[in-house]
Write an enzyme that holds these catalytic residues in place. Sequence first.
Site, mmCIF file in Angstrom:
data_model
loop_
_atom_site.group_PDB
_atom_site.id
_atom_site.type_symbol
_atom_site.label_atom_id
_atom_site.label_comp_id
_atom_site.label_asym_id
_atom_site.label_seq_id
_atom_site.Cartn_x
_atom_site.Cartn_y
_atom_site.Cartn_z
ATOM 1 C CE LYS A 9 -2.304 -0.813 3.367
ATOM 2 N NZ LYS A 9 -1.462 -2.409 4.026
ATOM 3 N NE ARG A 54 -4.711 -1.109 9.840
ATOM 4 C CZ ARG A 54 -3.103 -0.389 9.199
ATOM 5 N NH1 ARG A 54 -2.913 0.546 8.926
ATOM 6 N NH2 ARG A 54 -2.555 -1.300 9.425
ATOM 7 N NE ARG A 66 7.043 -2.349 6.326
ATOM 8 C CZ ARG A 66 5.720 -2.497 6.289
ATOM 9 N NH1 ARG A 66 5.230 -1.704 5.284
ATOM 10 N NH2 ARG A 66 5.481 -2.587 7.593
ATOM 11 N NE ARG A 111 6.499 -0.307 10.509
ATOM 12 C CZ ARG A 111 5.347 -0.143 10.303
ATOM 13 N NH1 ARG A 111 5.332 0.132 8.598
ATOM 14 N NH2 ARG A 111 4.828 -1.160 10.269
ATOM 15 N NE ARG A 133 2.032 -4.892 12.074
ATOM 16 C CZ ARG A 133 3.272 -4.374 10.553
ATOM 17 N NH1 ARG A 133 4.121 -5.427 11.013
ATOM 18 N NH2 ARG A 133 2.904 -3.859 9.110
#
Length: 220
Positions: free
Chosen positions: A15, A90, A129, A162, A173
């Site tokens: 996203k 969300r 990431r 992160r 998540r």
Amino acid sequence: MPTYIVLLGPPGAGKGTQAAVISEEMGLAHISSGDIFRENLKAQTELGKMAQEYMNRGELVPDDVTIAMIRERLSRPDCVAGALLDGFPRTPAQAKALDEMLATLGGKVNLVPLISVPAEVLVERLGGRWTCRAQGHVYHAKYNPPKQAGVCDIDGSELYQREDDQPATVERRIRVYSEQTAPLIEYYRDLDLLCEVDGTQPIEKVTEALLQAVRSIAGK
Ligand code: ADP
Ligand code: ADP
């Protein structure tokens, strides 16, 4: 009339990566709820400190605070032409609140691209990431590496991994997404706004598919 686009998809679907390109291309403000929480955390605001607890556990920040934060963001001058929302809504309550907010701004949700990626791919994506400290630009060790390891191509700032991209938190998540966010797929499908895009394609191919969908609604 302003244009509002909601990017839907599980954590790691792409996203943020896609929103950066599409918002630029379409002249829309890019609103990432996760980035706003992380900026608040960096600045040690009350909102940031409160959100951190939830983020570190891989849970959602409560609806009332999140909705108020997005309402304020959407009222800023850079959103007059509209916005590309990345990571909001969300939950069904957030989706309903968004409909109300946009109505007061003289608009509505115009399109909801859903970036679909299976869970096993998400774990590898988030594990690799790397995120830029200064502005949240996103890279991947294998699929989208920076020119120089550990340094952002765009602003030269340090890249970090992160805290919530560790495998255990990623699993949480993904579960939270399935339970709380996935119901929005039906919500927007019923409103005839959903447009599904195969997120397992290379980054440029996903961009192409999204731009085609977004351009088709421009001016409608
Ligand atoms: P989200 O905002 O949905 O959590 P990101 O845009 O941050 O997702 O992407 C998650 C990770 O996957 C990043 O490391 C990014 O570079 C990488 N990525 C994004 N899109 C693709 C793609 N189409 N193929 C391979 N890797 C991708
Ligand atoms: P991702 O890039 O993996 O999709 P985000 O950066 O969008 O993750 O979100 C990181 C965290 O910030 C979430 O796990 C959640 O704790 C919080 N968050 C972001 N957006 C929302 C939202 N709309 N409602 C509640 N919590 C949110």
